[in-house]
Enzyme design. Structure first.
Site, short mmCIF file in Angstrom:
data_model
loop_
_atom_site.label_atom_id
_atom_site.label_comp_id
_atom_site.label_asym_id
_atom_site.label_seq_id
_atom_site.Cartn_x
_atom_site.Cartn_y
_atom_site.Cartn_z
N GLU A 103 54.28 21.41 13.58
CA GLU A 103 54.70 21.47 12.18
C GLU A 103 56.09 20.86 11.99
O GLU A 103 56.95 20.95 12.86
CB GLU A 103 54.71 22.92 11.71
CG GLU A 103 53.30 23.48 11.61
CD GLU A 103 53.24 24.85 10.97
OE1 GLU A 103 52.40 25.04 10.08
OE2 GLU A 103 54.02 25.73 11.34
N CYS A 116 63.19 19.20 9.33
CA CYS A 116 63.22 19.99 10.55
C CYS A 116 62.04 19.55 11.41
O CYS A 116 60.89 19.67 10.98
CB CYS A 116 63.11 21.46 10.14
SG CYS A 116 62.97 22.59 11.50
N CYS A 123 56.14 26.49 23.30
CA CYS A 123 57.48 26.60 23.91
C CYS A 123 57.33 27.34 25.23
O CYS A 123 56.49 28.24 25.33
CB CYS A 123 58.42 27.36 22.97
SG CYS A 123 60.15 27.32 23.49
N CYS A 127 61.36 33.89 23.41
CA CYS A 127 62.29 34.70 22.64
C CYS A 127 61.46 35.68 21.82
O CYS A 127 60.49 35.29 21.17
CB CYS A 127 63.14 33.81 21.74
SG CYS A 127 64.00 32.53 22.66
N CYS A 130 60.56 35.25 17.98
CA CYS A 130 60.11 33.94 17.50
C CYS A 130 58.60 33.79 17.60
O CYS A 130 58.01 34.06 18.65
CB CYS A 130 60.81 32.85 18.31
SG CYS A 130 60.25 31.20 17.89
N CYS A 353 62.48 29.64 9.28
CA CYS A 353 62.83 29.64 10.70
C CYS A 353 61.97 30.59 11.49
O CYS A 353 61.82 31.75 11.12
CB CYS A 353 64.26 30.14 10.90
SG CYS A 353 65.45 29.05 10.30
#
Ligand code: SAH
Ligand code: SF4
Length: 384
Positions: A103, A116, A123, A127, A130, A353
């Site tokens: 995205e 962005c 990933c 974290c 997230c 975010c």
């Protein structure tokens, strides 16, 4: 009926020119017998004019355009979905040639705005707060795919040929989408060098911000080789809290991270490092945390960006109360730091975010535990 194998789609063997460094583009054309000045012309068409096909390159002879077409393609990611939020934020689900998706988001301000972009599908880091961190790392994106996200955003706003700085709606890039850009540094760097080149997109390094969870050795490389603005996902002022919510802190603890920030080239009052700090209720949001934070960063030219935690399905966390966020921000302002609270953008389309996530495979709880125990072993081994 034709035999089955003739029904299979042809496999694309031509080289994508988008995303090749200037040297690689020149070499690719040289290998086809074209002189270096042709690379200059093609570069201008790709990155100044935004050409989508060779036919548009009208100052090249028809013969040459056909020859180029025989060997090369100009491939951008395909847009699998485009959504626009009630606040104007726009999100694209981009699909790459192998079907993988990531995205990208455009966040408009009054007369400017930032795209962005994602650097990985998924990933490797986990974290806790997230959404992307619950997703398996599928693969790194290539420079073509990283740059392509920006080019698609420009297509969407009709920003070709490249406008003057004052007339740009898409004026900045933030590497804050899915993935850890410093675990894919080479591809990110190639894409950003193309973005920065004067005779093309020409976006200066001060208009690019790379956000990292704190991969210390690569922060140093990023400073030396790219010199773009640096944002650090800090999120906690002490190692215990940070390691709990960001396992990478066990590998690169705060002392090393802060030193890398101090050493970052160009870090000065005019060009401060941004510390991102997600406000997590009861985890990192007390007055004591604020005081510890001030002590931690006091000798670093920096500013804060306080991010209200954006929830996602299944998250164990909540956002701190508005009054707590305000009090936390006030502590930082009182100590002389700029500490705006970031207004969440595009929440209605899950574009804020940490909300980005595609439907690629999720990590199971067991796999998350396994990764953590592997990290713990690696840590013990390193200590021996
Ligand atoms: N991997 C890089 C860049 C992508 S994340 C990094 O971690 O810096 C972009 C920012 O969103 C980071 O500061 C990240 O910590 C933050 N973030 C992640 N999940 C969030 C959430 N649920 N709510 C608010 N911010 C979040
Ligand atoms: Fe990865 Fe950044 Fe999310 Fe951490 S915050 S899991 S590094 S994308």
């Amino acid at each position: 009926m034709p035999p089955m194998d003739t029904l299979a789609p042809p496999v694309e063997t031509r080289t994508n020119l988008i995303g090749l460094s200037r040297e690689a583009l020149t070499l690719a054309l040289l290998e086809r017998g074209e002189k270096p000045f042709r690379a200059k012309q093609v570069w201008h068409w790709l990155y100044h004019q935004g050409a989508r096909d060779f036919a548009a390159m009208t100052d090249l002879s028809k013969d040459l355009r056909v020859r180029l077409e025989d060997h090369f393609v100009l491939r951008r990611p395909a847009v699998a979905r485009e959504q626009t939020s009630t606040d104007g934020t726009r999100k694209w689900l981009m699909e790459f040639a192998d079907g993988q998706k990531a995205e990208s988001v455009f966040i408009p301000e009054d007369d400017r705005g930032a795209v962005c972009v994602s650097s990985q599908v998924g990933c490797t880091l986990t974290c806790r707060f997230c959404h992307t961190g619950t997703q398996r790392l599928v693969r790194n994106l290539t420079s073509a795919e990283i740059l392509g996200q920006f080019m698609v955003a420009r297509d969407s706003y009709g920003e070709w040929p490249t406008p003057n700085d004052e007339r740009r709606m898409i004026s900045n890039i933030v590497l804050m989408g899915m993935g850890e850009p410093l675990y894919n540094f080479d591809e990110v760097a190639t894409a950003m060098r193309i973005v920065m080149a004067d005779d093309g997109i020409a976006l200066g390094k001060r208009r690019i911000t790379l956000s990292t969870s704190g991969v210390v050795p690569e922060i140093r490389r990023c400073g030396a080789e790219l010199g773009v603005n640096l944002a650090i996902s800090l999120h906690a002022p002490d190692d215990d809290t940070r390691s709990m919510i960001m396992p990478i802190n066990k590998k690169y603890p705060l002392k090393e991270l802060m030193q890398a920030c101090r050493d970052y080239p160009g870090a000065s009052n005019a060009r401060r490092i941004t510390f991102e700090y997600v406000m997590l209720k009861g985890i990192n949001d007390t007055a004591a945390h604020a005081r510890a934070l001030i002590r931690l960063v006091r000798d670093i030219p920096c500013k804060f960006n306080l991010i209200p935690f954006n929830p996602w399905p299944g998250t164990p966390y909540e956002c701190s109360d508005a009054a707590t966020v305000e009090a936390f921000a006030q502590h930082l302002w009182d100590a002389g730091f700029s500490a705006p609270v970031r207004t969440p953008r595009g929440r209605d389309i899950l574009a804020a975010c940490g909300q980005l996530k595609t439907d690629s495979e999720k990590l199971s709880a067991k796999e998350i535990r396994l990764r953590e125990s592997e990290a713990a072993w690696a840590e013990k081994e390193a200590a021996l």
